[in-house]
Scaffold this motif. Structure first.
Motif, mmCIF file in Angstrom:
data_model
loop_
_atom_site.group_PDB
_atom_site.id
_atom_site.type_symbol
_atom_site.label_atom_id
_atom_site.label_comp_id
_atom_site.label_asym_id
_atom_site.label_seq_id
_atom_site.Cartn_x
_atom_site.Cartn_y
_atom_site.Cartn_z
ATOM 1 N N ASP A 78 -6.717 10.389 -0.379
ATOM 2 C CA ASP A 78 -7.399 10.138 -1.653
ATOM 3 C C ASP A 78 -8.890 10.446 -1.534
ATOM 4 O O ASP A 78 -9.490 11.066 -2.414
ATOM 5 N N ARG A 116 -4.576 6.727 1.647
ATOM 6 C CA ARG A 116 -5.958 6.405 1.277
ATOM 7 C C ARG A 116 -6.923 7.453 1.802
ATOM 8 O O ARG A 116 -7.842 7.880 1.098
ATOM 9 N N TYR A 168 -4.495 6.565 -6.438
ATOM 10 C CA TYR A 168 -3.795 5.417 -5.864
ATOM 11 C C TYR A 168 -2.950 4.732 -6.936
ATOM 12 O O TYR A 168 -1.799 4.349 -6.714
ATOM 13 N N ARG A 177 0.873 -1.187 0.000
ATOM 14 C CA ARG A 177 0.000 0.000 0.000
ATOM 15 C C ARG A 177 0.901 1.226 0.000
ATOM 16 O O ARG A 177 1.400 1.651 1.047
ATOM 17 N N HIS A 190 0.475 14.147 -1.805
ATOM 18 C CA HIS A 190 1.185 12.887 -2.030
ATOM 19 C C HIS A 190 2.595 13.141 -2.556
ATOM 20 O O HIS A 190 2.767 13.461 -3.737
ATOM 21 N N GLU A 224 -10.916 3.834 -2.949
ATOM 22 C CA GLU A 224 -9.516 3.515 -3.256
ATOM 23 C C GLU A 224 -9.296 2.825 -4.596
ATOM 24 O O GLU A 224 -8.171 2.822 -5.110
ATOM 25 N N THR A 225 -10.317 2.220 -5.177
ATOM 26 C CA THR A 225 -10.129 1.545 -6.460
ATOM 27 C C THR A 225 -11.034 2.092 -7.552
ATOM 28 O O THR A 225 -10.853 1.746 -8.718
ATOM 29 N N TYR A 281 -4.062 16.312 -5.349
ATOM 30 C CA TYR A 281 -3.342 15.083 -5.022
ATOM 31 C C TYR A 281 -1.828 15.301 -5.002
ATOM 32 O O TYR A 281 -1.132 14.717 -4.163
ATOM 33 N N THR A 339 1.137 4.134 -7.211
ATOM 34 C CA THR A 339 1.483 2.733 -7.003
ATOM 35 C C THR A 339 2.182 2.119 -8.209
ATOM 36 O O THR A 339 3.099 1.298 -8.050
#
Length: 445
Positions: free
Chosen positions: A93, A90, A115, A83, A438, A106-107, A434, A119
């Protein structure tokens, strides 16, 4: 046989180890290596695993390391459940997306894109290391967004990376149960992308039993998806969608519910798991008891906002047991022992779904043997489903392109093209938001 678990300090690792403890067959996993960047998390999970193994003769040995190359060397199977950015990532996000009035899951939607963007570069690095250090290993990917990450890794590992998810398994099990069928004897006609698929048939002894379910409102409304989507909508679709399609079909209601909660799902899990890992710093604490208690609370609150929106009530007790670890074990056994089986997996299309190219990773039933997973050819999807699948696959390809070339413009395009993002201007603000929270997105220029 050696199994390396990437993200070995993750909360759900004991589920995988628990499944391994049930396997007594020849060629079973005898060595487990946990890899994580966080020593304290590795220590906590290792304590849980030690208590799990305490009464099991010849339990797989467990070692832990923060050295990725060391963890990969000599592995027969590599389970990836990392993760990037942790649960704080998360939560961010979700927060950034909801501030713009769009979904931050998250997906799915904006959260899934964010994410994926942070990733994919990490997953690609892992895939390249595996190709160099453990070229004969099979990679089982559970890292989310599972389909997207599997496709990114497949560009370096080919068909030796296979994505798994417990959602289709749980859906098929629930349908079989209400129809009075044995899930092990049923073929589930499921097709789509990860978290974007539909059950179109459930065949037992060659006969499709799904029409019987769709024709009976009482049966149809008696299980999770019937409560979540409503019987009329399922009858209209003529199929049973994966629960994650609730974010698409009831998007406005779901976003409103998520904006009204005191804590988002990510924030809840961040705080809950922080308590667990803090508790594990006490040498007198029972690690397995603390883990079981935390997991029960985690599972009971899964998709609670969606169920509240639909008036679906609490999840059934049978749905609180997970399942991805059983898929992982069945997959490893099928490959290692040539125990041929059929599993719903994320693999390269190879012509199975005609609307997508051969390299697109899809989620379909696969025949699994010593040579890997082979997708079963499936009938075309109806137009409405084809449209969603093609649109989301197009977004995934933009995410992969942005991760490869570091283009901020391409990242904006990925957000703007998603069906759940309603404005290019919103997409631009999402990228701005974001990248501010991040550090892993600093590569976007």
């Amino acid at each position: 046989m050696k199994l390396t678990i990437l993200g070995g300090g993750g909360f759900r690792v004991p589920l995988v180890y628990g499944a391994l403890l049930t396997d007594r067959g020849e060629g079973r996993v005898t060595e487990v290596v946990l890899h994580d960047l966080d020593d304290s998390r590795l220590y906590a999970v290792a304590r849980v695993l030690a208590e799990q193994a305490a009464t099991v003769p010849d339990a797989p040995t467990v070692t832990a390391t923060t050295d990725l190359d060391e963890a990969l060397r000599g592995a027969d199977f590599i389970f990836s459940a990392i993760r990037v950015g942790g649960l704080e990532g998360r939560a961010n996000d979700e927060r950034v997306a909801l501030a713009e009035g769009v979904l931050g899951q998250e997906t799915v939607g904006a959260g899934g894109i964010a994410y994926g963007l942070r990733t994919v570069p990490v997953a690609v690095d892992i895939a390249q290391r595996v190709a160099r250090l453990a070229p004969d290993a099979w990679v089982i990917n559970f890292t989310n967004p599972a389909g997207l990450v599997t496709e990114a890794m497949s560009r370096h590992l080919g068909d030796r990376v296979i994505g798994i998810c417990d959602s289709p398994v749980g859906l098929g099990r629930r349908i079989a149960k209400v129809l009075g069928a044995n899930p092990r004897e049923a073929f589930i006609d499921y097709v789509g992308l990860n978290h974007l698929g539909w059950v179109r048939g459930l065949r037992v002894a060659g006969r499709d039993e799904l029409p019987r379910l769709l024709a009976d409102p009482d049966l149809l409304g008696s299980f999770e998806e019937g409560k979540l989507f409503g019987t009329e909508w399922l009858q209209s679709l003529g199929a049973i969608p994966n629960e994650y399609l609730h974010y698409y079909y009831f998007n406005r209601e779901t976003v409103r519910a998520y904006r009204e909660v005191e804590r988002t799902r990510g924030a809840f899990l961040r705080d809950q798991q922080a308590q667990f890992y803090d508790e594990m710093k006490r040498p007198d604490a029972s690690a397995l008891t603390a883990w079981d208690r935390t997991r029960a609370e985690r599972e009971a609150t899964y998709m609670s906002e969606n169920r509240e929106t639909a008036g679906a009530g609490e999840r059934d007790a049978d749905d609180l047991s997970g399942g991805y670890e059983k898929v992982a074990l069945a997959l490893m056994r099928a490959i290692a022992r040539d125990e041929r089986t059929t599993l719903i997996l994320n693999v390269r299309n190879q012509g199975a779904l005609s609307v997508l190219d051969a390299d697109a990773v899809i989620e379909v039933p696969c025949l699994v043997d010593a040579n890997g997973a082979h997708p079963v050819a499936v009938d075309p999807l109806p137009d409405h489903a084809t449209g969603l699948v093609c649109a989301v696959k197009g977004v995934e390809r933009e995410v992969l392109a942005a991760a490869e070339n570091g283009s901020r413009t391409t990242a904006v395009k990925a957000f703007a093209l998603h069906p759940l993002v309603d404005s290019v201007n919103v997409a631009r603000r999402l990228v701005e938001g974001y990248t501010e929270v991040h550090p892993g997105l600093a590569y976007l220029k």
